[in-house]
Structure formats: C-alpha cells, structure tokens
Design a protein around this motif. Sequence first.
Motif, PDB file in Angstrom:
ATOM      1  N   HIS A   8       0.839  -1.135   0.094  1.00 20.87           N
ATOM      2  CA  HIS A   8      -0.023   0.002   0.153  1.00 20.87           C
ATOM      3  C   HIS A   8       0.877   1.389  -0.122  1.00 20.87           C
ATOM      4  CE1 HIS A   8      -3.812  -1.933   0.431  1.00 20.87           C
ATOM      5  NE2 HIS A   8      -3.174  -2.852   1.458  1.00 20.87           N
ATOM      6  N   LYS A  12       0.604   4.786   2.447  1.00 18.50           N
ATOM      7  CA  LYS A  12       1.859   5.527   3.135  1.00 18.50           C
ATOM      8  C   LYS A  12       2.083   6.921   2.649  1.00 18.50           C
ATOM      9  CE  LYS A  12       4.204   1.068   3.750  1.00 18.50           C
ATOM     10  NZ  LYS A  12       5.481   0.184   3.521  1.00 18.50           N
ATOM     11  N   PHE A  46      -5.802  -5.375   3.836  1.00 16.56           N
ATOM     12  CA  PHE A  46      -4.910  -5.241   4.691  1.00 16.56           C
ATOM     13  C   PHE A  46      -4.411  -6.483   5.627  1.00 16.56           C
ATOM     14  CE2 PHE A  46      -6.598  -1.122   3.809  1.00 16.56           C
ATOM     15  CZ  PHE A  46      -5.502  -0.377   3.783  1.00 16.56           C
ATOM     16  N   THR A  72       0.447  -2.548   6.166  1.00 14.43           N
ATOM     17  CA  THR A  72       0.420  -2.348   4.928  1.00 14.43           C
ATOM     18  C   THR A  72       1.097  -3.092   3.755  1.00 14.43           C
ATOM     19  OG1 THR A  72       2.015  -0.591   4.860  1.00 14.43           O
ATOM     20  CG2 THR A  72      -0.089   0.089   5.226  1.00 14.43           C
ATOM     21  N   VAL A 117      -2.245   2.127  12.069  1.00 12.80           N
ATOM     22  CA  VAL A 117      -1.402   1.761  10.657  1.00 12.80           C
ATOM     23  C   VAL A 117       0.093   1.445  11.052  1.00 12.80           C
ATOM     24  CG1 VAL A 117      -0.986   2.047   8.209  1.00 12.80           C
ATOM     25  CG2 VAL A 117      -2.959   2.893   9.124  1.00 12.80           C
TER      26      VAL A 117
END
Length: 131
Positions: A8, A12, A46, A72, A117
């Motif tokens: 991902h 980010k 995820f 991620t 995250v």
Amino acid sequence: MKIEEIKHPELKNHINMIYMHEENQNQSAIDKTESEIGEYIKDKEFIISIEDSKPVKIPYANDGQYLVPIFTDEAEYLTGMDYFSLNDMAENKEYAIEKLENYKKLKEDPNFLGYIVNIARVSYIIRTTLL
C-alpha cells in the motif's frame, strides 16, 4: 491473496502528506487527504493480526478504549510483531488478509477508536469517522 502481495504505497504517501500538512497547519489539506484515505481503504485488503479469528486489540489509555493494528505490507507486519515482543501480542503469529469492512461490528463499539497503521513505524490512526 498472499501476504507478500499486500502493498500500500499510496496509503503511506497519504499518511506522509498528512504529517507534512500538520507541520504547515493546513487543516483543509489534512481534511482532503483524510477523505482520500477513507476512499482508498474501502476496497483494499490489509494484513490484520488476529487471535481466535478476531482482530487483536491494543489498549489505549485505561478506560477500555482500544485500537486495532493493521499493516500495509509483510515487512511492516514482521516489524510490528517484533515491536510487541514484550507483551501478549508477541505470542500472536496469526494474521488475516481482509478488507476493513469485514469488521463492521468494531465500528459499533464505542471503545473502538480506529485502526493504527504500521504501529512500529508510522503510527497513524485511521479514525472511525473515516471508515
């Protein structure tokens, strides 16, 4: 989907932009980027650390509130598991690859604050208002 296929970079980048906007105190840019994050996460899968088929919960403060860590990519997952080597989560080696919408019941829990995250590196919280 396999764990090594989860990547991902866009998320980010969005998170990095939010940090930059915060430094510049640009609330409208923060709001716009958070809206983009909300759209991005809707249909993405995820890595979610699980225990007994339920997402692992990270206590936040002392009043029962909690966050659920998501990752991620595989490297962040492994780093996150190392990060928790001194607590109960260290024993947890199970994970699921799923969309966040699969955990809709979490949003109904008033103690659920959101998803954190890449807790070992980024530590950005996707608040329930973005879900």
